[in-house]
Design an enzyme around this catalytic site. Sequence first.
Site, PDB file in Angstrom:
ATOM      1  N   GLU A  77     117.727  85.936  78.263  1.00  0.00           N
ATOM      2  CA  GLU A  77     119.024  86.549  77.914  1.00  0.00           C
ATOM      3  C   GLU A  77     120.158  85.550  78.140  1.00  0.00           C
ATOM      4  O   GLU A  77     121.111  85.492  77.362  1.00  0.00           O
ATOM      5  CB  GLU A  77     119.244  87.817  78.737  1.00  0.00           C
ATOM      6  CG  GLU A  77     118.323  88.947  78.304  1.00  0.00           C
ATOM      7  CD  GLU A  77     118.589  90.220  79.066  1.00  0.00           C
ATOM      8  OE1 GLU A  77     118.379  90.209  80.297  1.00  0.00           O
ATOM      9  OE2 GLU A  77     119.009  91.221  78.459  1.00  0.00           O
ATOM     10  N   GLU A 101     110.566  92.646  79.980  1.00  0.00           N
ATOM     11  CA  GLU A 101     111.037  93.605  80.990  1.00  0.00           C
ATOM     12  C   GLU A 101     110.274  94.926  80.993  1.00  0.00           C
ATOM     13  O   GLU A 101     110.098  95.541  82.038  1.00  0.00           O
ATOM     14  CB  GLU A 101     112.529  93.900  80.795  1.00  0.00           C
ATOM     15  CG  GLU A 101     113.463  92.802  81.298  1.00  0.00           C
ATOM     16  CD  GLU A 101     113.786  91.755  80.259  1.00  0.00           C
ATOM     17  OE1 GLU A 101     113.010  91.609  79.294  1.00  0.00           O
ATOM     18  OE2 GLU A 101     114.810  91.062  80.419  1.00  0.00           O
TER      19      GLU A 101
HETATM   20  N1  COA Z   1     111.698  87.777  90.704  1.00  0.00           N
HETATM   21  C1  COA Z   1     111.346  87.503  91.964  1.00  0.00           C
HETATM   22  N2  COA Z   1     110.281  86.762  92.303  1.00  0.00           N
HETATM   23  C2  COA Z   1     109.545  86.285  91.295  1.00  0.00           C
HETATM   24  C3  COA Z   1     109.826  86.536  89.951  1.00  0.00           C
HETATM   25  C4  COA Z   1     110.962  87.329  89.666  1.00  0.00           C
HETATM   26  N3  COA Z   1     111.331  87.604  88.422  1.00  0.00           N
HETATM   27  N4  COA Z   1     108.897  85.927  89.182  1.00  0.00           N
HETATM   28  C5  COA Z   1     108.053  85.315  90.029  1.00  0.00           C
HETATM   29  N5  COA Z   1     108.434  85.528  91.304  1.00  0.00           N
HETATM   30  C6  COA Z   1     107.816  85.006  92.530  1.00  0.00           C
HETATM   31  C7  COA Z   1     106.432  85.585  92.748  1.00  0.00           C
HETATM   32  O1  COA Z   1     106.487  86.812  93.427  1.00  0.00           O
HETATM   33  C8  COA Z   1     105.789  84.496  93.564  1.00  0.00           C
HETATM   34  O2  COA Z   1     106.259  84.656  94.884  1.00  0.00           O
HETATM   35  P1  COA Z   1     105.318  84.325  96.127  1.00  0.00           P
HETATM   36  O3  COA Z   1     104.987  82.870  96.012  1.00  0.00           O
HETATM   37  O4  COA Z   1     106.155  84.681  97.302  1.00  0.00           O
HETATM   38  O5  COA Z   1     104.109  85.192  95.956  1.00  0.00           O
HETATM   39  C9  COA Z   1     106.410  83.222  93.011  1.00  0.00           C
HETATM   40  O6  COA Z   1     107.596  83.625  92.353  1.00  0.00           O
HETATM   41  C10 COA Z   1     105.537  82.488  92.037  1.00  0.00           C
HETATM   42  O7  COA Z   1     105.143  83.416  91.016  1.00  0.00           O
HETATM   43  P2  COA Z   1     103.665  83.396  90.417  1.00  0.00           P
HETATM   44  O8  COA Z   1     103.587  84.482  89.415  1.00  0.00           O
HETATM   45  O9  COA Z   1     102.681  83.404  91.517  1.00  0.00           O
HETATM   46  O10 COA Z   1     103.655  81.957  89.726  1.00  0.00           O
HETATM   47  P3  COA Z   1     103.073  81.506  88.337  1.00  0.00           P
HETATM   48  O11 COA Z   1     103.427  80.095  88.236  1.00  0.00           O
HETATM   49  O12 COA Z   1     101.658  81.915  88.215  1.00  0.00           O
HETATM   50  O13 COA Z   1     103.874  82.335  87.218  1.00  0.00           O
HETATM   51  C11 COA Z   1     105.791  83.256  86.077  1.00  0.00           C
HETATM   52  C12 COA Z   1     105.246  82.146  87.021  1.00  0.00           C
HETATM   53  C13 COA Z   1     107.260  83.082  85.961  1.00  0.00           C
HETATM   54  C14 COA Z   1     105.143  83.088  84.693  1.00  0.00           C
HETATM   55  C15 COA Z   1     105.427  84.644  86.640  1.00  0.00           C
HETATM   56  O14 COA Z   1     105.823  84.696  87.993  1.00  0.00           O
HETATM   57  C16 COA Z   1     106.076  85.796  85.945  1.00  0.00           C
HETATM   58  O15 COA Z   1     105.598  86.222  84.925  1.00  0.00           O
HETATM   59  N6  COA Z   1     107.179  86.339  86.518  1.00  0.00           N
HETATM   60  C17 COA Z   1     107.813  87.553  86.005  1.00  0.00           C
HETATM   61  C18 COA Z   1     108.589  87.277  84.746  1.00  0.00           C
HETATM   62  C19 COA Z   1     109.285  88.538  84.265  1.00  0.00           C
HETATM   63  O16 COA Z   1     108.674  89.528  84.002  1.00  0.00           O
HETATM   64  N7  COA Z   1     110.622  88.459  84.156  1.00  0.00           N
HETATM   65  C20 COA Z   1     111.409  89.579  83.800  1.00  0.00           C
HETATM   66  C21 COA Z   1     111.964  90.177  85.036  1.00  0.00           C
HETATM   67  S1  COA Z   1     112.819  91.702  84.744  1.00  0.00           S
END
Ligand code: COA
Length: 693
Positions: free
Chosen positions: A113, A133
């Site tokens: 966004e 989301e």
């Molecule tokens: N808010 C807060 N914490 C987040 C986050 C978010 N949007 N996205 C990831 N994290 C944190 C995870 O909880 C994890 O924390 P930890 O190490 O304390 O367990 C850390 O970031 C790493 O995330 P992880 O998923 O284990 O790493 P990855 O490299 O495998 O994947 C992403 C990275 C970004 C692809 C994945 O975390 C993801 O899909 N995040 C959500 C994205 C999303 O849906 N965004 C819209 C939010 S409304």
Amino acid sequence: MNSAEEHKPANLLTILREDGVAFLLLNHPPVNASSAALRAALYEGLQESAHDSSIIAVVIMGQGQNFMAGADIREFDGPLLDPQMPAIIQLIENLNKPVIAAIHGAALGAGFELALACDARMATPHASIGLPEVSLGVIPGAGGTQRLPRLIGTAKALDLIGNAKRVKGSEAVDLGMIDRLCTTELKTEAKNFALECAKSTGKKRLRDRDHQQVSSSEVNTIVEKLRKKSEHAPAVTAAVESIILSQSLPFDEGLSQERATFQKLRCGYDASARRHLFFAEREATRIPGIESIQPLQITQTCVIGGGTMGAGIAVCLLDAGFPVTLIERDEVSLDQGSARIRAIYERNLASGRQTAKKVEENLGHLSTTCHFDEVRQADLVIEAVFEDFDVKTTLMRELDHKVKPSAILASNTSYLDLNRLASVTSRPQNVIGLHFFAPAHIMKLLEIVRTQDTSLSTLATAMDIARKIRKTPVVARVCEGFIGNRIYSAYRKQCEFMLEEGALPFEVDAALTDFGFAMGPFAVADLSGLDIAWRTRQRQAATRDPQERYSDILDRLCEAGRVGLKAGKGWYTYPDGTRRGVADPWVKDVIEDASRRKGFERRSIPADEIVNRALISIINEAALLLSEGIAERASDVDLVMVTGYGFPTHIGGPLFWAQHEPEDKLTYWTEILAQSIGHRFKKADLKWLHPGL
Ligand code: COA
């Protein structure tokens, strides 16, 4: 080159000035989630850039692995602090110079966004871009549902947002989400792009764009598809509404309606349940003691047994790039096993899930043999042979003699005593359970069962393999059925008791699917086959307490050859090879006969009672597992039930549900459960449901 660097408080943002371009470098490890502090730093950085007359364009970039993974969802439980993302976006849109998003890694949710608010977007080919989301129970809340349709058209926006899709940078360019693909070094290309924008195109705000002409039939088709999958996903319905409204509402009105819907959903149960599962998945990988243990290098793998499970497991390993040797006891079984593997790949190809090149590459890593000696090369052997203790024991002994000393021996058993199985080898520390769920190449859950002797190194290696084969691992200790099957067995028992008391299979199934389960327990039993449960019951018969309440309806069905869908009949009948069961009067007679024999006066059981008794049976068993240390934490149980047993995602798992129910209600249904089970009922202490104990 003319450059200067400045760090904002807490180093959340670095401003780098180079040749008239200000780079705002986000630095909030691990994923640059947009927390209140990061937003404040970015806001300040943008204001500074606006007032700096030496700057003609701004580039927003992420430091580390990602651009911005989205809003910091850890902050979603309380009120959101200012400045919120819409305020930052407003600042960008009103900034007197072009702002460019230079994306690598994840630009998801609020991250994308933010990019949509910029005047132009550049991304690397492997960036991961989208507005997912709805998978967290909310809709984009900072203009995503209003700007994306203006950028790529309503139909494509509906598909991306409604299905929570994430696309690679290269695909995002094709879809029109990204203006330019970066093929060399992001910072340099972004700087050139920004200077180009400053000199020619200038501000290009999506809010000023008209909607593209859309074909209403294309939009209707996708809306229809999304409606079907949104029964238990209010965010999907809301996202569709918000995108459709963007076509008719003035931009700012669309924005404020979107924000209001986002806030409402964010504070609701559905979103908090999905957030719980998001964090549960990550929490489950934290195993005390293995943090600093280096996993062993697994190069060669071997799968013993090419049945449905073995073939699926082999595909998981092949897909992750592991060479696999499939071993079977004879040529016929071997041919059948490799045919199963090929059939999975043919389906992947036909559905477009994998390209012909990928299929060929993966199958190129498969070798098949009937020569048991081939296990000598393996670093990891996974046995997926017939679920029988003697068969598995003999196999484990043989493997132990043949494989190299460092090799890990894994069993795919779903019930058996792994402590005993490991003890027949000379290397119990290298033995572990890898309990896959059918179909193994699709189901996300992998129960990793550590025995009393499993070493931390073996456990760390198993966790590493789970990550590589993209499974959701949950660690369990040994007991009959581990976490999932032990809970499921308690649940199924309770459902069978309700049949004896007056319910019919379709009533139990309907009550539980209405609650949100993907399928009811009797439809599930037919699908997976009643014979496995029957064999387990026969195995347990000798030691079963005669006073224990036991429903023998399933035994009657199996004795009559009604072992489920594969036989065309089980709890239901499947006429003419259909997969949708119909109620069978013969089964009703067997059930009514059971009620008579047990002395139950049959009564109609309301749906509410069915659901509460089914759930309390799960909750009680789960609390026992926690108290016994079989499961590490309550959220692990939720993860197992949601990812492996069709428990509704929007409920967040049985224990998350229980944590939100009044204690007196749980106590009431526990009493009912106790009465229904009677002798040998083991009541769990509900304190185990609460995390942190
Ligand atoms: N808010 C807060 N914490 C987040 C986050 C978010 N949007 N996205 C990831 N994290 C944190 C995870 O909880 C994890 O924390 P930890 O190490 O304390 O367990 C850390 O970031 C790493 O995330 P992880 O998923 O284990 O790493 P990855 O490299 O495998 O994947 C992403 C990275 C970004 C692809 C994945 O975390 C993801 O899909 N995040 C959500 C994205 C999303 O849906 N965004 C819209 C939010 S409304």
